[in-house]
Design an enzyme around this catalytic site. Structure first.
Site, PDB file in Angstrom:
ATOM      1  N   GLY A  80     -19.758  17.181 -64.108  1.00 58.02           N
ATOM      2  CA  GLY A  80     -20.197  16.928 -62.726  1.00 58.02           C
ATOM      3  C   GLY A  80     -19.918  15.492 -62.294  1.00 58.02           C
ATOM      4  O   GLY A  80     -19.665  15.228 -61.126  1.00 58.02           O
ATOM      5  N   HIS A  81     -19.988  14.558 -63.202  1.00 57.57           N
ATOM      6  CA  HIS A  81     -19.708  13.147 -62.890  1.00 57.57           C
ATOM      7  C   HIS A  81     -18.590  12.662 -63.808  1.00 57.57           C
ATOM      8  O   HIS A  81     -18.769  12.550 -65.006  1.00 57.57           O
ATOM      9  CB  HIS A  81     -20.965  12.303 -63.085  1.00 57.57           C
ATOM     10  CG  HIS A  81     -20.890  10.945 -62.416  1.00 57.57           C
ATOM     11  ND1 HIS A  81     -19.780  10.132 -62.483  1.00 57.57           N
ATOM     12  CD2 HIS A  81     -21.809  10.270 -61.664  1.00 57.57           C
ATOM     13  CE1 HIS A  81     -20.016   9.002 -61.803  1.00 57.57           C
ATOM     14  NE2 HIS A  81     -21.227   9.077 -61.290  1.00 57.57           N
ATOM     15  N   HIS A 108     -18.986  12.373 -53.424  1.00 55.32           N
ATOM     16  CA  HIS A 108     -19.648  11.199 -53.981  1.00 55.32           C
ATOM     17  C   HIS A 108     -18.594  10.139 -54.306  1.00 55.32           C
ATOM     18  O   HIS A 108     -17.684  10.372 -55.092  1.00 55.32           O
ATOM     19  CB  HIS A 108     -20.390  11.647 -55.241  1.00 55.32           C
ATOM     20  CG  HIS A 108     -21.266  10.608 -55.852  1.00 55.32           C
ATOM     21  ND1 HIS A 108     -20.849   9.817 -56.905  1.00 55.32           N
ATOM     22  CD2 HIS A 108     -22.538  10.241 -55.585  1.00 55.32           C
ATOM     23  CE1 HIS A 108     -21.842   9.006 -57.257  1.00 55.32           C
ATOM     24  NE2 HIS A 108     -22.876   9.236 -56.475  1.00 55.32           N
ATOM     25  N   GLU A 144     -24.362   9.878 -51.046  1.00 54.02           N
ATOM     26  CA  GLU A 144     -23.610   8.654 -51.375  1.00 54.02           C
ATOM     27  C   GLU A 144     -22.116   8.937 -51.279  1.00 54.02           C
ATOM     28  O   GLU A 144     -21.351   8.636 -52.182  1.00 54.02           O
ATOM     29  CB  GLU A 144     -23.966   8.194 -52.793  1.00 54.02           C
ATOM     30  CG  GLU A 144     -25.459   7.961 -52.993  1.00 54.02           C
ATOM     31  CD  GLU A 144     -25.826   7.656 -54.430  1.00 54.02           C
ATOM     32  OE1 GLU A 144     -25.286   8.337 -55.336  1.00 54.02           O
ATOM     33  OE2 GLU A 144     -26.615   6.730 -54.662  1.00 54.02           O
ATOM     34  N   CYS A 155     -27.817   1.742 -61.605  1.00 52.89           N
ATOM     35  CA  CYS A 155     -26.358   1.757 -61.795  1.00 52.89           C
ATOM     36  C   CYS A 155     -25.650   0.497 -61.325  1.00 52.89           C
ATOM     37  O   CYS A 155     -24.821  -0.047 -62.042  1.00 52.89           O
ATOM     38  CB  CYS A 155     -25.750   2.992 -61.144  1.00 52.89           C
ATOM     39  SG  CYS A 155     -25.828   3.011 -59.352  1.00 52.89           S
TER      40      CYS A 155
END
Lengths: 638, 638
Positions: free
Chosen positions: A178-179, A269, A321, A405
């Site tokens: 997913g990321h 994103h 985002e 982050c």
């Protein structure tokens, strides 16, 4: 396809009037505080408890392991680049590495959330549980630490985990994370280990994205995956919203809505997009897949001509985002996450290395001095996640300790800033960024030492002392910045032609030579594309690489009253005592007359009811370091 | 202090080309649907169950009783003003009144939330449980019904409740309600019953506000008051947020931060403020307290010169539906609640009656045609709560059934619109609003019949036929609207002087006479006070009482690209087939040239890169009745 090699930060010692205080703050404040946070947030305790075979009690976000890895990466760069040894930091790094190694399972798997909380559900929630994301940061930290110290302890941990992932994907599980992050990390690991199969695995993760329905399946079957809370408030529930659009699955949040080469625009994103494109560029570099590079160029074109703030910031929407639509670039609500700007630098540096085109270095410079630098307070202790281009005075940076982050990402970028200065291709050396310091540049056969001094970003003067152990034939290419009106360059006092080139190429036998460049630049009033609603009837001010803004504290009138246009004349003055030293811009601006408004809120417009008043603009990166107040980048055009 | 008497809607039969379709929709669609909602929402069932002595199971918001009362009020106006009897509606009204009466306790108390849910906690939560607010709406409905029908059934219920309240306050409980409404209602009740003690009670509620610490005490002691949920999610919890500012109690949300005469500006929840000021004006009218009127004039000055949208909308912040600070009037996020605009009309009408100053009638007109009318779709079935002055296309009206307050408030305003046309003072009759129809005006001794025809809001032609049973000496005062450039008036064809007057006074013996007025008006480009950030570099377009806007569907370019200024020339054209008939404004506007932007998002501003293109503007009230798309009231100034 070009393949320029960057000069690694280990070979560069920065010494720059503008950057020294920031890098020192990064080392002595940010990285220290970040370590304290690893302890106080429970992040290191998660590793200790996992190592001790305990269960439950995981603390922090489920991807908290990555905080430790980002810290290790930043600290490793510091160890590699500081003049004097820092045994205290080295010991601390070694201790954290020991903790990480001890928490690793025998099969190479390493993720303290799963080990403590859901050991039977590894790899069931690729969307949100970020095992591959954490693995990628572990690998990046390991490569940085190995390069900095030669030590292999963390590299062994990372390699074992990478081998485990290679076992699992795609034979046992077929799907993309997913990321993104694992893709670029695996290529780094391949480069340091020479193991081609890590490139293959990275290429697999690039290829599978948008092809399979793994992410959609997970979101449709929350009860079968990790992070599920029968009460309905678990990780999975939080994750679903961003993947649903008008009641239907939409993978664009994670760039999983279509195979990479079918993606028409930069979507979703923004941080994920940047890490993805950086990883794709790495795979292209290793595999020579021109089609990947060509498509990256298309996406870059979309981003830079339709979805980019003047500061280099990207991802205009707070919700998700993310990127939204072409030309949707609101100022007051700009998200423009600091991490996304950093990710853009990662991607652009790879594009530069693959193409040799200086436009990528130009965008890195613009992004660094504006979109990233605004994210950190001058004292290094407060951070913007979202970098608005206008504020009513209610928006200020937060202490780093509230954040997860952006602060560590800033820390690792600043600690490795040296890597963005020079690239090498055979006997050609490219000077991409103008930041002072000394670099040891390994050409095909010989070494050069480049000692750079510069007055940037304030004045365009740059000198480069080039020395070689013995006379060395090589070509030095100096980037002429996009903002430069007129470049003049001399070598040992002799003028060099700079006509119409974006890199000036200096081929000669170098021995002990001095290049002096002046990149003239004036204050420029800039307008936005007519399709951008947020810049309609507005103009911005730039000077060199810097975007300027109006802050209320410097100006007598409310800042929305100042009107300027293309003919406005500015004077620039360096004020050493202001905001750690900035060049301010001053002009006579037009403001509405205040006459005739007594007891009146609206009235028939009058053709000429203006007056002249002085305006003072400061660099955008320096805003919100004094009393809170309104700020604007885009001023009214008169 | 003046005390003009309004001509009640029962004495006015409207017949107006512009308003007829809206009033018909109000009667036949809105009020019907609203009744269905009373049934389907459980509102009427609450009354039934309370009447049957049941407990628990209250449905809807805790102030849902007021929905029934507002419906009764609107329906009563309809019964009073329609030409033909409507036995079906009359029966329905009678049935609801029976239900309401049956739910009343023996001691006069009436509130189904408390009766069903917390019978032991009456009057413990004045802040949020709205017993006095509901009581006020009951009284307003009762007075309207009595005036419409002569029937006393609901008036008896209301009087019994008012008497109960008079017993309780202030002897047993000392405090002001969180939401005003009781004040103006008690004065209405006093006027219809002749009971002075209701005025005293209204004056008490005005006087005690901001003097005592009752509201603060309730909020600090949630466990002692009604609406408390030990789980922490009850009515009380929701209420506390709006009364806390920076960690401290701040009563300004309910205008309870200071005694009335110490309130420096219009503050807090805009609807509450308007109902409050209307109630204060009523108390001033009854008591002759000049100080109250003087302070109301101060607050009106603050509102109209610093906190008012050009549409008459008020209360700029969504959060708290409230006034914020002077000149804080954002367009895209304007709240400008429809109910607050209606409340402003209530207050302004009272100020007009107390002062005879036409500026209040001017603001009523502006608010009615813009801030209120935009709140309702042309077909009467969809409503805006918040009336933004700019939209990116994502904002549209909602079906009335999702709403609680604005639709019934619109319904009762429209059904009683006749009351805003004429006021009487002795032998003087004031013509305040130009809406067609026939009114029977009772002067000191004689009656006049006024039959008005008008082409407003499109053209400024008005005729008034004045007839009397026998020749009657009286003065008719015609308001010259603020937007009128030049007024010409004749009586029976003879020209009357109109120099520099805001009311033209026509004194004569009326028999069978004809007044013809023409209020010339041109399209006007308007600018906002320099302190308003949201109108900086912007202008708006008005024509007569109407504010205009650009909607995307009428214009080729994105609407943010259109620039106009004070010299722009407009043509006006009435289009009968468009938006139920509107006069559109057209002009040649300046837009940016699209040349030279290929692959460019930002570039140095060019002094002249504009071109000319046609612009079409429509009345603001009519926006969002076609395809959803961007809209702007304030256009770029060139």
């Amino acid at each position: 396809m070009r393949q320029m090699e960057p000069v690694e930060p280990t070979a560069v010692t920065l010494d720059d009037e503008f950057w020294n205080p920031r890098l020192e703050t990064n080392r002595e404040v940010t990285i220290e505080y970040q370590y304290d946070q690893l302890e106080s947030s429970g992040c290191l305790e998660n590793f200790r408890r996992a190592a001790n075979g305990e269960t439950g009690g995981f603390e922090g976000m489920w991807f908290a392991d990555s905080d430790a890895y980002k810290w290790l990466e930043a600290a490793s760069y510091v160890l590699a680049t500081t003049d004097e040894p820092d045994p205290e930091l080295a010991d601390r790094v070694a201790d954290v590495i020991d903790l990480v190694a001890a928490a690793q399972d025998e099969d190479g798997y390493l993720n303290t959330y799963f080990t403590l909380e859901e050991p039977d559900k590894r790899w069931t929630n690729l969307n949100m549980l970020h095992e591959l994301y954490c693995a990628g940061h572990l690998i990046e930290a390991a490569v940085a630490h190995h390069r900095a110290t030669g030590d292999e302890s963390l590299l062994e941990v990372a390699t074992a985990f990478a081998d485990h992932i290679d076992d699992v994907f795609p034979d046992r599980i077929d799907g993309a994370p997913g990321h993104q992050e694992i893709e670029l990390a695996l290529v780094k690991l391949a480069r340091v280990t020479g193991e081609e199969r890590y490139v293959d695995l990275a290429a697999y993760f690039v290829e599978i994205r948008g092809h399979d329905d793994r992410l959609e399946w997970e979101l449709a079957n929350p009860e079968d995956i990790a992070g599920y809370d029968p009460g309905g408030d678990g990780i999975v529930e939080g994750a679903r919203g961003v993947f649903w659009e008008d009641g239907e699955y939409d993978g664009s949040y994670a760039q999983a809505h279509a195979p990479f080469e079918d993606q028409e625009a930069v979507e979703g994103h923004a941080v994920r997009a940047m890490y993805f494109f950086a990883g794709v560029a790495d795979v292209a570099a290793e595999t020579g897949d021109e089609a990947l590079l060509t498509h990256l160029e298309r996406l870059w074109e979309n981003m830079t001509t339709k979805r980019l703030y003047i500061t280099g910031g990207i991802g205009s929407a707070h919700e998700g985002e993310r990127f939204t639509e072409d030309y949707d670039l609101p100022n007051e609500t700009a998200y423009a996450e600091t991490c996304a700007a950093i990710g853009s630098i990662f991607w652009n540096q790879r594009m530069l290395e693959l193409t040799g085109e200086p436009k990528y270095a130009d965008l890195i410079e613009r992004t660094l001095y504006n979109g990233v630098l605004a994210g950190v307070s001058l004292d290094g202790t407060e951070f913007f996640y979202d970098n608005r281009l206008a504020s009513d005075g209610s928006h200020s940076r937060s202490g780093w300790f509230h954040c997860a982050c952006c602060p560590p990402n800033v820390a690792r970028l600043f600690a490795s800033l040296g890597r963005y200065l020079y690239t090498v291709d055979g006997r050609d050396c490219y000077v991409n960024q103008y930041i002072g310091g000394t670099a040891s540049v390994a050409l095909e056969e010989d070494d050069l030492t480049l000692t750079q001094e510069t007055a940037l970003p304030w004045e365009g003067d740059v000198t480069l002392e080039v020395t070689a152990p013995e006379p060395t034939t090589a070509t030095l290419h100096l980037r002429i910045p996009e903002w430069c009106d007129d470049a003049s360059i001399t070598v040992n006092g002799e003028i060099v032609s700079t006509a119409d080139e974006s890199y000036v190429s200096l081929e000669r036998t170098w021995d002990d030579d001095r290049i002096a460049a002046t990149f003239e630049h004036s204050t420029t009033v800039v307008e936005g594309h007519p399709a951008v609603a947020a810049t309609a009837g507005r103009v911005a001010i730039t000077r060199g690489p810097l975007v300027y803004c109006l802050e209320a504290t410097d100006n007598d009138r409310p800042i929305h009253q100042y009107h300027i246009d293309a003919t406005t004349e500015f004077t620039s003055t360096h004020r050493a005592g202001l905001l750690d030293g900035v060049t301010v811009l001053e002009a006579d601006a037009t403001v509405p007359s205040l006459e005739g408004w007594d007891r009146t809120l609206y009235r028939p417009a009058e053709a000429s009811s203006n007056t002249i008043t002085p305006l003072t603009a400061i660099p955008y990166y320096a805003w919100d370091n004094r009393d809170a107040g309104p700020m604007r980048v885009w001023l009214e055009a008169q």
